[in-house]
Design an enzyme around this catalytic site. Structure first.
Site, PDB file in Angstrom:
ATOM      1  N   ARG A   1      -1.988 -14.793  -4.396  1.00  0.00           N
ATOM      2  CA  ARG A   1      -1.470 -15.333  -3.135  1.00  0.00           C
ATOM      3  C   ARG A   1      -1.039 -16.795  -3.214  1.00  0.00           C
ATOM      4  O   ARG A   1      -0.002 -17.165  -2.661  1.00  0.00           O
ATOM      5  CB  ARG A   1      -2.495 -15.150  -2.022  1.00  0.00           C
ATOM      6  CG  ARG A   1      -2.871 -13.688  -1.744  1.00  0.00           C
ATOM      7  CD  ARG A   1      -1.692 -12.786  -1.768  1.00  0.00           C
ATOM      8  NE  ARG A   1      -1.958 -11.422  -1.321  1.00  0.00           N
ATOM      9  CZ  ARG A   1      -1.119 -10.428  -1.500  1.00  0.00           C
ATOM     10  NH1 ARG A   1       0.036 -10.612  -2.130  1.00  0.00           N
ATOM     11  NH2 ARG A   1      -1.418  -9.226  -1.046  1.00  0.00           N
TER      12      ARG A   1
ATOM     13  N   ASP B   1       7.458  -2.307   5.857  1.00  0.00           N
ATOM     14  CA  ASP B   1       6.838  -3.309   6.722  1.00  0.00           C
ATOM     15  C   ASP B   1       7.603  -4.622   6.721  1.00  0.00           C
ATOM     16  O   ASP B   1       7.932  -5.174   7.779  1.00  0.00           O
ATOM     17  CB  ASP B   1       5.396  -3.576   6.284  1.00  0.00           C
ATOM     18  CG  ASP B   1       4.487  -2.390   6.581  1.00  0.00           C
ATOM     19  OD1 ASP B   1       4.991  -1.269   6.785  1.00  0.00           O
ATOM     20  OD2 ASP B   1       3.257  -2.598   6.590  1.00  0.00           O
TER      21      ASP B   1
ATOM     22  N   SER C   1      -3.884   2.099   1.545  1.00  0.00           N
ATOM     23  CA  SER C   1      -2.853   1.108   1.268  1.00  0.00           C
ATOM     24  C   SER C   1      -3.197   0.373  -0.014  1.00  0.00           C
ATOM     25  O   SER C   1      -4.360   0.277  -0.388  1.00  0.00           O
ATOM     26  CB  SER C   1      -2.728   0.142   2.440  1.00  0.00           C
ATOM     27  OG  SER C   1      -3.542  -0.974   2.255  1.00  0.00           O
TER      28      SER C   1
ATOM     29  N   ASP D   1      -5.665 -11.914   3.224  1.00  0.00           N
ATOM     30  CA  ASP D   1      -4.415 -12.413   2.662  1.00  0.00           C
ATOM     31  C   ASP D   1      -3.691 -13.372   3.593  1.00  0.00           C
ATOM     32  O   ASP D   1      -3.083 -14.339   3.155  1.00  0.00           O
ATOM     33  CB  ASP D   1      -3.512 -11.244   2.274  1.00  0.00           C
ATOM     34  CG  ASP D   1      -4.000 -10.580   0.997  1.00  0.00           C
ATOM     35  OD1 ASP D   1      -4.628 -11.282   0.179  1.00  0.00           O
ATOM     36  OD2 ASP D   1      -3.785  -9.378   0.836  1.00  0.00           O
TER      37      ASP D   1
END
Lengths: 405, 405, 405, 405
Positions: free
Chosen positions: B99, B17, B182, B128
């Site tokens: 994050r 990705d 995922s 996110d």
């Protein structure tokens, strides 16, 4: 002789301590004693309490033995569970939640029999005296409260037994020595504290546990169960409808089998000290986990987060004996309002001390596979909206960031 | 061609990705891409990311690969753990807490290399994107943010792979088909979501778990460990001092062995939808439980209860990406203030999915055996004080009780 | 032409802006426009709105003009006042509380007339767009919302007037120039913001005030009034019973006379920026103060303090447009529960900007002269109880104190 | 004779009550009395206290008279004002905040002179006994506390005066009769309660006010002032820098002139009863309003709203005497953290009981005219962002809305 009391309703278990209290009340206050023994699911025979009371001169019509199990679970345990209440993050409040019901029933009996006082067997160091007495005063502000442990001089086990023997109160053999710890039990939990538990560095000895199997001895194969909820309350186990107390009792059996719900805790008492206790809450632990599970699916975020913020306060109120207070009732009104669609089924896996939620479904689910999916959502959610959402949430932080320096 | 961007720092994992994003940024914005790959303990080789970036034309001096593991645990995980933060009562915030650190480092690199934009690979439905971008904006209010998933038209797996192939981006075999779920991983946890997990009634399949053994496969004999804390942070395991990241890594090993820290959760995202995820937080779960254990002994009730009331809000802030906000910092200041004496040793028992506190000791213990004892306390506590305590706590309830009717 | 809308219900004041919107909707969406004009006590003639709508082609049966004053005060203002809600410590939420009612009525009309869309005239920078639209979506999740100010290109006053003139929309002389500030009004308040108010260092010019006399011009003699409350709501002024809207209107007259309820505020908008506004809330200010006055006497401390802690959150929810949210309803349930005995009379003194409570009485007073008196209380309160109360409240602090060092 | 006390530090005002206490302590405990008289700005001569103490046999080196005004304002009043603390929504805590400082100084003196006990003149019904004693115990856990009003039998004014006369304690003429109310004063406020104030329906008589002019008698012309703040604390009046205590004193003069800061309140005491008091806080009221004014401009929304939610709890802690508690310190840490940029100038208009903020400016202003303007903002804010912001905030409400039925 202490004066001014004519008739007192005593919370009477039939055990040694409350038997001594019964006699002591008769002697010290020269008053008539009315006994009240509640079945809260503590798992003890209650009829011996009747015989004992009679033997000590209590009139038959002044001996009250009530089965309060359904009321206990329906009107106290379940409302509390709606709040996901945990005291100090971990304790399910098994002792705390039983006290207001006992106090309420004592006051009801006092009104029925025209008593002017109530009495209990809780000591002067613990929380239970507070819970009983706040309950009494809230429900009958002018009642006289007698707390023998704070008044008398029977300050050692030896003196207590001497008093018992001097007054023909039977003392069972196993009560002669010092018990290695003390317990309280009801349908929700059993607590143990004192003596062998007093050093918080020492592991709780195996023999203290009475309500749950050791997890190591649980079945090697996990067991799956379902609990159905309606409007926030459990109504069925494995699809079979049952009353609140029956449901909790069945969950207790399951929890016991799988060694679920043990808690070794150092907690802060309302009276200002820390104490160490061991709690076994087998069914309650499973129920608590399941309730959170069904809320995950059916409760809106705003409601869920507000509940999470209110829960510590709510738990503290119950722990401190403030069940019958306006602020507990206010919080309950808020919590109950949130439960109107907390309906559905939770599936759990039980195994050697663990209870995991492994599935939940509801006709009122707010979970939308269509919205959340990683697949094409056919326009259910426009990802471009996220930009504006972030931009405006960021605006104040950007203004702040520009200020620095 | 989109205009106005000269140089962009991309959070780059080296996977398919972010490789597509790298190329897409070069094409769409005609800008120079700087890659940043962080080692947060996700357990993957990072050097392949360097090779991949170079292959796609990123200048060697524009490839940043940083080991942030110690900073991550010391400055993010541990401060959060001081708060006993749980999102929605159960989730240890493993993704959320990583994050802000990534965002902070991206902005630092942007300043170093003179970049005017940052980019990430988070989708438009998740949390996110919010966490990254609130971090960016808080730290560099005027940065340009590029979120390809919200901009491009590569809206299906097929298109993504077509784009990759058209641009000589290697696609490993196992990426050709749709992954069944995922994941995100770091030293604190692994999360899994999507696809096979999308029906919250279906149990999480065994093959989804990657970070913990199945509890059933854990050792049949419990394992006892100790963790030492100083001022609220873990400093040693079984008496051996170690750094924050090392401690967490060792606890991860233990948690993995004993199948500890699995959580199947339906949660409320900040962007307004419910999602279902599965989290594995082996070491973090043990650490969280241990931290509560040492606080029980060393934290005053007032501090402990205030912390419990603040914790849901604090957790929500982190979940929502507001680490770099004044209100999170205010709460942190309060929480950190409380930890000055949270020092001592916790003993835990690990067994097939469970981590129980079984003992705790501290040079700063507030637990007083002398005060709490069932035995004679030699005047350390005067039980008669309880009467006045109860009476005055009851006063308002009695006044209320007299009013009714 | 924008597609997909057949019939839209527009919140229509009859002023220039919403007239332009009406025409713009017809043109841009080629849809039928239904107008809704609410009398919320803003003090304007509403019939001209009917004429204007008709002139612009709206069918007579599609023109709704409703007097919502009683509903507004009874179901929105009074419930909010029960909470003593103040946004950011000072603002009585006069604009915020009107929006959900307008939204609700718009959705009701949309259902009646079979409209698929709703529209409003709020700009893209303010809170009102959020309040309207969150209301719409909560009550009719699939409604189409049209917010012209965020869509069109009439981004300056000049363009707006050009559009009006080009479409035969009458533009009154005083609208040709830029108004020096903009206002919103209803029975609870008038707000003013923008232009001459944009520098928060500049004092609000005298001519901005429209709803209250300058305090300096109020009567030199104070005026005394009484307000009677029943279960938390005002029911009478100076002993004369009256409906909610009538009561608020009369209090507005009094507040106007005495220059009460002005507020110059820099506030934080939900959309992330600070703005400066001037609010005039004459009657609401008096009412708010009076409500606190009667609560002082009739509300238990536990309830009162819980309310005080919940109020900022509650106010924030209303400010942010979350009236129709589960969490606002939960808080309302808690607040309403507390009001069952908030009944009695408050006496106030009004004078040049001030409203002071000078007396309060209630059949449900919890104030006990017998208990509190400095004189001999005949045993109503035993001062010796205070010692135990203090001792146990101090216990944890003493244990802490002994630890230090 | 009561035993076990050798030397006691008495909070001694020099008035009749504490003079009687001094003598009573000498007699009852046969101990040495050390007097401590604090200048907290109560506006009384303190040297007479010295003479009186000496006359009653206190050694010169055991007479402590300390000017604590600066410490009081700097370390107690200002930190509290940073929180915008109001007890029960209205009370500025003037008495509450002085008690911990007196307690702290008493304990310091006790350590200096080797005293083993402390004593105060607060009665057994009020909050002050709690505040003093919680302070004592927190700072010196093993100190002996003597509270004569809870111990002795001088339960009426007549007995007190008889005792005084029997022991050659001078009784001034105006103390012979019963005072019509009792007061407490310091630099922050004067409180009055008791007797003529005991009926909460009766207006406070004019003669009770001692600290403020009647608003009706204030100047007919408003007065404008500025207060400068630095990091949350006031530093200058009308541009002239001054110390905390000087600033508060000057504001007191202004408040007095304009009749600002009167409060007639029925409040809930910590000991469980309601009481009615009248407070005059002239300078503190102005300061409180000004502080909110500067925060409006310089405090981020997240910080401001968190402060607003914490403030009631913080105020309650101070009211209840828990200044020296971990939870008050935690909240202070959070509050203080928020004040780092609360710097700037507030302009106020004072007039007949009112203090209005009419302007504020700051080098750290977060108010952005560029963003908020009604005029063209040149892209500082993209109105289209609002749509996404609203859509995602609405998402959960829409999912809820679809469920209903």
């Amino acid at each position: 002789m202490a004066q001014g009391v004519k008739r007192v309703v005593l919370a009477f278990s039939g055990g040694l301590d409350t038997s001594v209290i019964l006699k002591w009340l008769q002697q010290t206050y020269g008053c008539e004693v009315v006994t009240f023994t509640a079945d809260l699911g503590q798992g003890e025979e209650l009829e011996p309490a009747r015989a004992k009371a009679q033997m000590m001169g209590v009139k038959p019509e002044h001996i009250f033995i009530d089965d309060l199990r359904e009321e206990f679970v329906r009107d106290y345990v379940f409302p509390m569970m709606r709040a996901n209440a945990l005291y100090e993050g971990t304790y399910l409040l098994g002792t705390s939640i039983a006290r207001p019901l006992i106090a309420k029933r004592q006051i009801e009996i006092a009104k029925m029999v025209g008593a002017d006082a109530v009495s209990h067997g809780a000591t002067g160091k613990g929380n239970d005296q507070v819970r009983f007495e706040l309950g009494y005063y809230a429900l009958e502000p002018d009642v006289k409260v007698i707390a023998p442990w704070r008044e008398w001089d029977l300050t050692s086990r030896t003196k207590l037994i001497e008093f018992a023997e001097a007054h023909q109160i039977p003392v069972s053999k196993d009560k002669r020595g010092e018990a290695p710890f003390s317990t309280d039990a009801n349908l929700l939990h059993t607590s143990s504290e004192g003596k062998v538990l007093e050093d918080p560095w020492d592991e709780v000895p195996d023999y203290v546990y009475s309500r749950t199997n050791h997890p190591e001895e649980g079945p090697d194969t996990p067991e799956y169960i379902t609990i159905d909820f309606e409007r926030g309350d459990g109504v069925a186990l494995n699809g079979e409808g049952m009353s609140p107390a029956t449901l909790l009792a069945k969950l207790n059996d399951l929890g016991k089998t799988h060694g679920i719900g043990r808690l070794d805790l150092v907690e802060n008492r309302f009276v200002g000290m820390k104490s160490r206790g061991m709690y076994e809450t087998p069914g309650g632990t499973i129920y608590h986990i399941a309730h959170r599970g069904i809320e995950q699916l059916t409760l809106d975020r705003g409601a869920a987060h507000l509940k999470d913020e209110l829960a510590p306060r709510y738990a503290e109120l119950i722990y401190n004996g403030l069940w019958f207070s306006p602020e507990r009732e206010m919080l309950q009104a808020a919590i109950d309002h949130s439960q109107s669609h907390v309906t559905g089924t939770v599936r759990l896996k039980l195994y050697k001390g663990n209870a995991w939620v492994v599935g939940r479904k509801s006709p009122y689910s707010l979970y939308s596979e269509k919205v959340v999916t990683f697949e094409d959502d056919a326009g259910a959610y426009d990802q471009k909206d996220a930009e504006g959402f972030i931009k405006l949430n960021a605006l104040r932080l950007r203004l702040l960031g520009r200020r620095q320096g």
